[in-house]
Design a protein around this motif. Structure first.
Motif, PDB file in Angstrom:
ATOM      1  N   ASN A   1     151.963 147.169  95.555  1.00 29.18           N
ATOM      2  CA  ASN A   1     151.517 148.474  95.079  1.00 29.18           C
ATOM      3  C   ASN A   1     152.583 149.129  94.200  1.00 29.18           C
ATOM      4  OD1 ASN A   1     149.696 150.565  94.861  1.00 29.18           O
ATOM      5  ND2 ASN A   1     150.353 151.581  96.724  1.00 29.18           N
ATOM      6  N   LYS A   2     153.857 149.030  94.625  1.00 26.21           N
ATOM      7  CA  LYS A   2     154.948 149.582  93.818  1.00 26.21           C
ATOM      8  C   LYS A   2     155.056 148.867  92.474  1.00 26.21           C
ATOM      9  CE  LYS A   2     157.986 151.372  97.463  1.00 26.21           C
ATOM     10  NZ  LYS A   2     159.263 151.163  98.202  1.00 26.21           N
ATOM     11  N   ASP A   3     154.828 147.555  92.498  1.00 23.62           N
ATOM     12  CA  ASP A   3     154.911 146.766  91.269  1.00 23.62           C
ATOM     13  C   ASP A   3     153.892 147.251  90.240  1.00 23.62           C
ATOM     14  OD1 ASP A   3     155.743 144.811  89.515  1.00 23.62           O
ATOM     15  OD2 ASP A   3     154.481 143.250  90.376  1.00 23.62           O
ATOM     16  N   ILE A   4     152.635 147.416  90.714  1.00 19.11           N
ATOM     17  CA  ILE A   4     151.582 147.866  89.785  1.00 19.11           C
ATOM     18  C   ILE A   4     151.790 149.329  89.412  1.00 19.11           C
ATOM     19  CG2 ILE A   4     149.863 148.631  91.505  1.00 19.11           C
ATOM     20  CD1 ILE A   4     147.740 147.280  89.773  1.00 19.11           C
ATOM     21  N   THR A   5     152.354 150.109  90.345  1.00 15.02           N
ATOM     22  CA  THR A   5     152.635 151.523  90.053  1.00 15.02           C
ATOM     23  C   THR A   5     153.710 151.659  88.979  1.00 15.02           C
ATOM     24  OG1 THR A   5     152.056 152.146  92.317  1.00 15.02           O
ATOM     25  CG2 THR A   5     153.375 153.724  91.055  1.00 15.02           C
ATOM     26  N   GLN A   6     154.765 150.845  89.093  1.00 20.32           N
ATOM     27  CA  GLN A   6     155.844 150.904  88.096  1.00 20.32           C
ATOM     28  C   GLN A   6     155.337 150.521  86.706  1.00 20.32           C
ATOM     29  OE1 GLN A   6     158.752 148.330  89.841  1.00 20.32           O
ATOM     30  NE2 GLN A   6     159.551 149.901  91.244  1.00 20.32           N
ATOM     31  N   THR A   7     154.452 149.516  86.674  1.00 20.04           N
ATOM     32  CA  THR A   7     153.870 149.120  85.381  1.00 20.04           C
ATOM     33  C   THR A   7     153.002 150.240  84.825  1.00 20.04           C
ATOM     34  OG1 THR A   7     153.848 146.822  86.126  1.00 20.04           O
ATOM     35  CG2 THR A   7     152.516 147.359  84.201  1.00 20.04           C
ATOM     36  N   SER A   8     152.201 150.866  85.702  1.00 23.80           N
ATOM     37  CA  SER A   8     151.347 151.980  85.264  1.00 23.80           C
ATOM     38  C   SER A   8     152.186 153.147  84.781  1.00 23.80           C
ATOM     39  CB  SER A   8     150.443 152.425  86.421  1.00 23.80           C
ATOM     40  OG  SER A   8     149.591 151.393  86.835  1.00 23.80           O
ATOM     41  N   ILE A   9     153.280 153.423  85.502  1.00 23.23           N
ATOM     42  CA  ILE A   9     154.167 154.523  85.089  1.00 23.23           C
ATOM     43  C   ILE A   9     154.774 154.235  83.720  1.00 23.23           C
ATOM     44  CG2 ILE A   9     156.381 155.649  85.591  1.00 23.23           C
ATOM     45  CD1 ILE A   9     155.650 155.419  88.575  1.00 23.23           C
ATOM     46  N   ARG A  10     155.167 152.962  83.515  1.00 20.47           N
ATOM     47  CA  ARG A  10     155.763 152.595  82.230  1.00 20.47           C
ATOM     48  C   ARG A  10     154.746 152.775  81.099  1.00 20.47           C
ATOM     49  NH1 ARG A  10     159.649 153.341  79.139  1.00 20.47           N
ATOM     50  NH2 ARG A  10     160.187 151.653  77.708  1.00 20.47           N
ATOM     51  N   ILE A  11     153.507 152.369  81.357  1.00 21.49           N
ATOM     52  CA  ILE A  11     152.453 152.551  80.348  1.00 21.49           C
ATOM     53  C   ILE A  11     152.270 154.038  80.057  1.00 21.49           C
ATOM     54  CG2 ILE A  11     149.962 152.359  79.942  1.00 21.49           C
ATOM     55  CD1 ILE A  11     150.034 149.733  81.515  1.00 21.49           C
ATOM     56  N   ASN A  12     152.201 154.836  81.135  1.00 17.80           N
ATOM     57  CA  ASN A  12     151.989 156.275  80.958  1.00 17.80           C
ATOM     58  C   ASN A  12     153.177 156.940  80.266  1.00 17.80           C
ATOM     59  OD1 ASN A  12     149.443 156.267  82.147  1.00 17.80           O
ATOM     60  ND2 ASN A  12     150.275 156.486  84.205  1.00 17.80           N
ATOM     61  N   GLN A  13     154.385 156.427  80.539  1.00 16.77           N
ATOM     62  CA  GLN A  13     155.552 156.979  79.852  1.00 16.77           C
ATOM     63  C   GLN A  13     155.451 156.755  78.348  1.00 16.77           C
ATOM     64  OE1 GLN A  13     158.693 154.937  81.909  1.00 16.77           O
ATOM     65  NE2 GLN A  13     159.150 156.681  83.263  1.00 16.77           N
ATOM     66  N   ILE A  14     155.023 155.540  77.995  1.00 23.78           N
ATOM     67  CA  ILE A  14     154.887 155.229  76.562  1.00 23.78           C
ATOM     68  C   ILE A  14     153.765 156.059  75.952  1.00 23.78           C
ATOM     69  CG2 ILE A  14     154.268 153.423  74.910  1.00 23.78           C
ATOM     70  CD1 ILE A  14     155.611 151.419  76.849  1.00 23.78           C
ATOM     71  N   MET A  15     152.628 156.110  76.651  1.00 23.21           N
ATOM     72  CA  MET A  15     151.486 156.830  76.111  1.00 23.21           C
ATOM     73  C   MET A  15     151.702 158.348  76.147  1.00 23.21           C
ATOM     74  SD  MET A  15     149.344 154.656  74.981  1.00 23.21           S
ATOM     75  CE  MET A  15     150.700 153.589  74.516  1.00 23.21           C
ATOM     76  N   SER A  16     152.499 158.814  77.135  1.00 18.42           N
ATOM     77  CA  SER A  16     152.751 160.257  77.222  1.00 18.42           C
ATOM     78  C   SER A  16     153.566 160.757  76.038  1.00 18.42           C
ATOM     79  CB  SER A  16     153.478 160.589  78.534  1.00 18.42           C
ATOM     80  OG  SER A  16     154.765 159.994  78.549  1.00 18.42           O
ATOM     81  N   ALA A  17     154.313 159.846  75.434  1.00 15.61           N
ATOM     82  CA  ALA A  17     155.079 160.231  74.239  1.00 15.61           C
ATOM     83  C   ALA A  17     154.165 160.415  73.035  1.00 15.61           C
ATOM     84  CB  ALA A  17     156.134 159.169  73.934  1.00 15.61           C
ATOM     85  N   ALA A  18     152.953 159.853  73.136  1.00 13.39           N
ATOM     86  CA  ALA A  18     152.040 159.890  71.987  1.00 13.39           C
ATOM     87  C   ALA A  18     151.592 161.311  71.676  1.00 13.39           C
ATOM     88  CB  ALA A  18     150.835 158.994  72.254  1.00 13.39           C
ATOM     89  N   MET A  19     151.126 162.039  72.719  1.00 12.94           N
ATOM     90  CA  MET A  19     150.563 163.364  72.455  1.00 12.94           C
ATOM     91  C   MET A  19     151.596 164.347  71.909  1.00 12.94           C
ATOM     92  SD  MET A  19     147.847 164.991  72.139  1.00 12.94           S
ATOM     93  CE  MET A  19     146.736 163.768  72.836  1.00 12.94           C
ATOM     94  N   PRO A  20     152.790 164.471  72.528  1.00  9.77           N
ATOM     95  CA  PRO A  20     153.777 165.391  71.927  1.00  9.77           C
ATOM     96  C   PRO A  20     154.149 165.006  70.494  1.00  9.77           C
ATOM     97  CG  PRO A  20     154.446 164.755  74.152  1.00  9.77           C
ATOM     98  CD  PRO A  20     153.283 163.898  73.795  1.00  9.77           C
ATOM     99  N   LEU A  21     154.256 163.683  70.247  1.00  9.04           N
ATOM    100  CA  LEU A  21     154.620 163.234  68.902  1.00  9.04           C
ATOM    101  C   LEU A  21     153.509 163.572  67.911  1.00  9.04           C
ATOM    102  CD1 LEU A  21     156.795 161.755  67.291  1.00  9.04           C
ATOM    103  CD2 LEU A  21     155.656 159.595  67.865  1.00  9.04           C
ATOM    104  N   MET A  22     152.256 163.320  68.344  1.00  9.33           N
ATOM    105  CA  MET A  22     151.125 163.630  67.467  1.00  9.33           C
ATOM    106  C   MET A  22     151.050 165.130  67.185  1.00  9.33           C
ATOM    107  SD  MET A  22     149.931 160.613  67.087  1.00  9.33           S
ATOM    108  CE  MET A  22     151.535 159.964  67.483  1.00  9.33           C
TER     109      MET A  22
END
Length: 577
Positions: free
Chosen positions: A222-243
């Motif tokens: 669960n932690k493994d998939i959570t860390q991957t999801s967090i990493r994806i969200n970290q990358i995608m979360s940068a999208a909206m402020p940048l846009m």
């Protein structure tokens, strides 16, 4: 995803109308800023109230029309995407049902569940987005650019700088996130595998006091998939402020330079307001396109996983020759002719040169040590596997010449692990023969020595069986599974170690009842206990995948050392029982 698009064909017209409605909605949205500019430049500046009311009414009508079109487009897009998802899931499930045990092992049950649910849901969501955005995004972008240039060509130079920055930023973020999208699907398979093992094996886990170990194992996955999801969200979360940064800086530039254009008399206030609206539409259309380009590769990964399953061709091919099999009436029963079988990748055959005949009206028992090939032998009859060499025949015809449907209708099968389904007792027995009457169900239960305990249940045959039969004992599950096979009224009965949870007395009564009922069928049983096979018409002794003895109990006790060893090892236990 292109290959899966063929499942959209039944929904071609709703999809087409959805695209048309989106097109009309986009035109309406593009027209609104021009109306607003006219109200400001003509109505507000000149103080013409009737003109303001008139154009305001037009704006209201256009807005209402755009709203109705949006609702219709979204409804049709959702209907098409949901229908597509349903059809692909049905296709996936029906295709998986044709798999032999080899294909199930190849893909894995947990992965099949993930692909049938999560992966198809991803594709379904993207198709819905495509229907809603594939027309809107380019039309709003191109139309917005044209309308912006028509308002002020020089001010449009701001967009020449802003749009490439927006596109480059989105591309960089999408490229960084894509490897994580691929990884998360595999990690979802792993999580489902662990969860399935823990839920199905809860009794074993608790009996060995391994709850903390399993919780830790699940927690790690669960932690493994959570860390991957967090990493994806970290990358995608940068999208909206940048846009938003790029868009807001663009708005500041437009207002700044637009103010200068107004002061010089080159532009009117209404045109600047319209220009700002068109700039926002252009940038939001780029964002919509970016969202699609981010989601499409992720869905493409899911589509690849779905296609991998759909591309698997099962080893067991159905002949589709319903009713055309040539049956020899003089040869009734099951015959193995020099059968050899090897599992894929195995070092040596699981069965070697097996030859015997199980006649109708006889009980043929198979006995041997663990791992000698007893269950494998039974699995060759209903074609869960096909013999590597030799042939398996029923009533004189090779099983490969029967359609799978007809072949399996001829067989009443009781697996080594009794499987029951959620529903009533009667439903579980009727699962073997959906046309069975209540009298036939009760007769099958009496033969299987299940009628007594069924009638002691609160609702009798209408009592509910919990998922997997968790609310009854192992022996009761085995007897219900045997009753289900007997309700089929088959020509061949295969019982794979289906007496292991029964006491010796019930075992003896059941074998006696089976002997009476199966006079018109061939009965083949696999057993570990000598008491079960003691009175069989023919006993086959397997050792290391080979037949080392065949005959009655009295014959084998004198001629087969392996059988005598099995008898000697169980003698004291049976005498004590």
């Amino acid at each position: 995803m292109i290959r899966l698009a063929r499942y959209m064909r039944p929904y071609l017209w709703p999809a087409l109308f959805s695209v048309i409605f989106v097109f009309l909605q986009s035109l309406a949205n593009l027209y609104l800023p021009t109306l607003m500019a006219d109200i400001v430049d003509t109505g507000v500046v000149k103080g013409d109230l009737p003109y303001i009311y008139k154009m305001g009414a037009y704006m209201l009508l256009v807005t209402l029309a755009a709203g109705v079109l949006t609702v219709l487009a979204n409804y049709l897009a959702s209907k098409v995407a949901a229908g597509f998802g349903r059809d692909v899931r049905n296709k996936m499930f029906s295709h998986v049902e044709t798999f032999s045990l080899k294909e199930f092992d190849q893909v894995g049950t947990s992965s099949l569940i993930t692909r049938t649910t999560n992966d198809i849901a991803q594709i379904e969501q993207v198709y819905m987005m495509i229907l809603k955005m594939m027309t809107m995004a380019p039309l709003m972008c191109i139309g917005g650019i044209i309308m912006a240039i028509s308002k002020d060509a020089k001010l449009s130079l701001v967009l020449v700088v802003a749009l490439p920055l927006l596109i480059i930023s989105i591309s960089v973020l999408a490229r960084k996130g894509m490897p994580y999208f691929k990884a998360i699907q595999k990690k979802m398979d792993r999580l489902n595998l662990i969860l399935r093992e823990e839920l199905t094996g809860i009794r074993v886990i608790r009996s060995f006091n391994r709850t903390k170990h399993e919780v830790q194992r699940f927690d790690e996955a669960n932690k493994d998939i959570t860390q991957t999801s967090i990493r994806i969200n970290q990358i995608m979360s940068a999208a909206m402020p940048l846009m938003m940064l790029i868009m807001n800086l663009s708005m500041v530039a437009i207002v700044w330079f637009g103010g200068l254009r107004i002061n010089s008399g080159s532009m009117q206030v209404g045109d600047l307001m319209a220009f700002i609206q068109y700039a926002m539409q252009i940038m939001f259309s780029v964002l919509m396109g970016a969202m699609m380009f981010i989601m499409i590769p992720r869905a493409q990964i899911s589509a690849t996983r779905v296609n991998e399953v759909l591309d698997i061709q099962p080893d067991i091919q159905d002949t589709k020759r319903n009713g055309s099999e040539k049956i020899d009436e003089n040869e009734q029963g099951v015959e193995f002719q020099n059968v050899t079988f090897s599992y894929p990748g195995a070092e040596k055959p699981a069965l070697s040169d097996i030859s015997f005949t199980a006649q109708v009206g006889e009980t043929t028992a198979i006995i041997g040590g663990t791992g000698t090939g007893k269950s494998t032998l039974l699995n060759l009859i209903p074609r869960y596997f096909d013999a590597t060499h030799g042939s398996v025949r029923i009533n004189g015809a090779d099983v490969k010449t029967f359609s799978l449907d007809k072949l399996r209708r001829m067989i009443g099968y009781v697996p080594q692990k009794s499987v029951l389904f959620t529903g009533t007792v009667a439903d579980n027995i009727r699962y073997g023969n959906e046309r069975a009457t209540d009298e036939e169900i009760e007769e099958a239960a009496r033969t299987a020595q299940a009628d007594d305990f069924i009638r002691e249940m609160e609702e009798g045959y209408d009592s509910v069986i919990a998922q997997g039969g968790k609310n009854i004992s192992g022996g009761q599950k085995q007897r219900l599974a045997i009753a289900r096979a007997l309700a089929r009224q088959a020509e061949v009965y295969l019982l794979d170690d289906s007496f292991s949870a029964l006491d010796y007395r019930t075992d003896a009564r059941l074998m006696s009842a089976l002997g009476r009922v199966t006079q018109s069928a061939a009965l083949i049983i696999v057993a570990q206990r000598v008491s079960t096979v003691l009175h069989a018409d023919k006993i086959i002794v397997l050792d290391d995948g080979r037949i080392v003895g065949m005959g009655t109990h009295d014959q084998l006790i004198k001629t087969c050392a392996v059988y005598k060893e099995i008898v000697d090892s169980q003698l004291d236990k049976e005498e004590l029982a």
